[in-house]
Design a protein around this motif. Structure first.
Motif, mmCIF file in Angstrom:
data_model
loop_
_atom_site.group_PDB
_atom_site.id
_atom_site.type_symbol
_atom_site.label_atom_id
_atom_site.label_comp_id
_atom_site.label_asym_id
_atom_site.label_seq_id
_atom_site.Cartn_x
_atom_site.Cartn_y
_atom_site.Cartn_z
ATOM 1 N N ILE A 149 -3.110 6.238 -1.084
ATOM 2 C CA ILE A 149 -1.522 6.236 -1.428
ATOM 3 C C ILE A 149 -1.332 5.671 -2.636
ATOM 4 N N ALA A 150 -2.212 4.503 -3.000
ATOM 5 C CA ALA A 150 -2.055 3.578 -4.032
ATOM 6 C C ALA A 150 -2.737 4.629 -5.508
ATOM 7 N N LYS A 151 -3.578 5.269 -5.080
ATOM 8 C CA LYS A 151 -4.395 5.935 -5.965
ATOM 9 C C LYS A 151 -3.512 7.328 -6.585
ATOM 10 N N SER A 152 -2.694 8.092 -5.443
ATOM 11 C CA SER A 152 -1.770 9.106 -5.883
ATOM 12 C C SER A 152 -0.477 8.621 -6.564
ATOM 13 N N SER A 153 -0.114 7.245 -6.178
ATOM 14 C CA SER A 153 0.962 6.882 -6.905
ATOM 15 C C SER A 153 0.560 6.440 -8.212
ATOM 16 N N ALA A 154 -0.474 6.051 -8.497
ATOM 17 C CA ALA A 154 -0.935 5.883 -9.992
ATOM 18 C C ALA A 154 -0.906 7.196 -10.892
#
Ligand SMILES: [Zn+2]
Ligand SMILES: [Zn+2]
Length: 260
Positions: free
Chosen positions: A225-230
């Motif tokens: 989730i952190a990665k896809s948000s960025a």
């Protein structure tokens, strides 16, 4: 060639090594002395050769291994005046090793610049490290929001270890007590994935090519989730992963060094 090595990154413990040639420092010492020494040995770094440990703030997850590490390896400790006061009160045994950061600090061929962060700790800090090849990198975690001072400090850094603490919806729906949710979401709490991603848009546009997302909450976030948000936010600006920038997630422990 410089190395940014997130040895540990989570609310259970934070420690990052930054080095260039023979010079190196740690930012925080939030895991055991042995854990830090073992990680450094993987990169063939002798703990005794460290030029300093730069402390962001006195929360346990940033200083857990400090007392034993400093006593064993006699490494100087650097912190803001208020953090230094808190450290002296908490760990009087290392008082003689503590130095207050006023202006920039030179460690061998590296220069370390402190900037203020907004967190529920007076005098909390992030650090920008200038390397002899002209590049800069930064460690910036535990902040409620990105101030102009933070943005100015991070701008122009080739590599940034940046907090992507929580997904706001996961935090709001999660099991934390209301006062803790309020604290995390406040201006003196932790940076959400969304706030992190928004700042990353500005940083990559201004030349940052290595992003390390750190201090992810185990309860209120997932690496995907952190990665896809960025990456989604960067895609909105036309910035493509592995072309315009490389993105890494700093794991809670056993991180890998990034070369830049
Ligand atoms: Zn922390
Ligand atoms: Zn903290």
């Amino acid at each position: 060639m410089s190395r940014l090595f997130p040895i540990a990154s989570s609310s259970s413990g934070n420690c990052t090594y930054i080095g260039h040639g023979k010079d190196g420092i740690l930012v925080d010492a939030g895991i055991s002395c042995k854990g830090i020494a073992d990680a450094l040995s993987l990169g063939a770094v002798d703990p005794k050769t460290l030029g300093g440990i730069f402390i962001t703030h006195e929360h346990t997850d940033h200083i857990q291994g400090l007392r034993v590490f400093v006593k064993k390896y006699q490494v100087p400790v650097f912190a803001s005046r208020l953090t230094a006061n808190a450290l002296t009160a908490e760990i009087p045994e290392i008082e003689d090793h503590i130095h207050i950061v006023e202006g920039d600090v030179a460690v061998g061929d590296m220069t370390i610049h402190r900037f203020a962060t907004s967190h529920d700790c007076e005098g909390s800090s992030g650090y920008v490290i200038s390397l002899p090849d002209g590049k800069k990198c930064a460690v910036c975690t535990d902040l409620g929001f990105v101030s102009e001072e933070v943005h100015a400090a991070l701008t122009g850094c080739a590599a940034v270890l940046f907090e992507s603490n929580h997904d706001v919806a996961m935090l709001q729906k999660g099991s934390y007590p209301p006062h803790l949710k309020t604290r995390i979401l406040s201006d003196k709490g932790h940076l959400s994935n969304t706030a992190c991603a928004k700042e990353l848009q500005r940083l990559v546009e201004s030349g940052t090519t290595r992003i390390v997302l750190g201090h992810l909450s185990r309860e209120n976030n997932l690496p995907e989730i952190a990665k896809s948000s960025a990456t989604a936010a960067l895609m909105d600006k036309g910035l493509i992963e592995d072309e315009d920038y490389t993105l890494y997630i700093a794991p809670p422990k056993n991180g890998k060094a990034i070369i830049f």
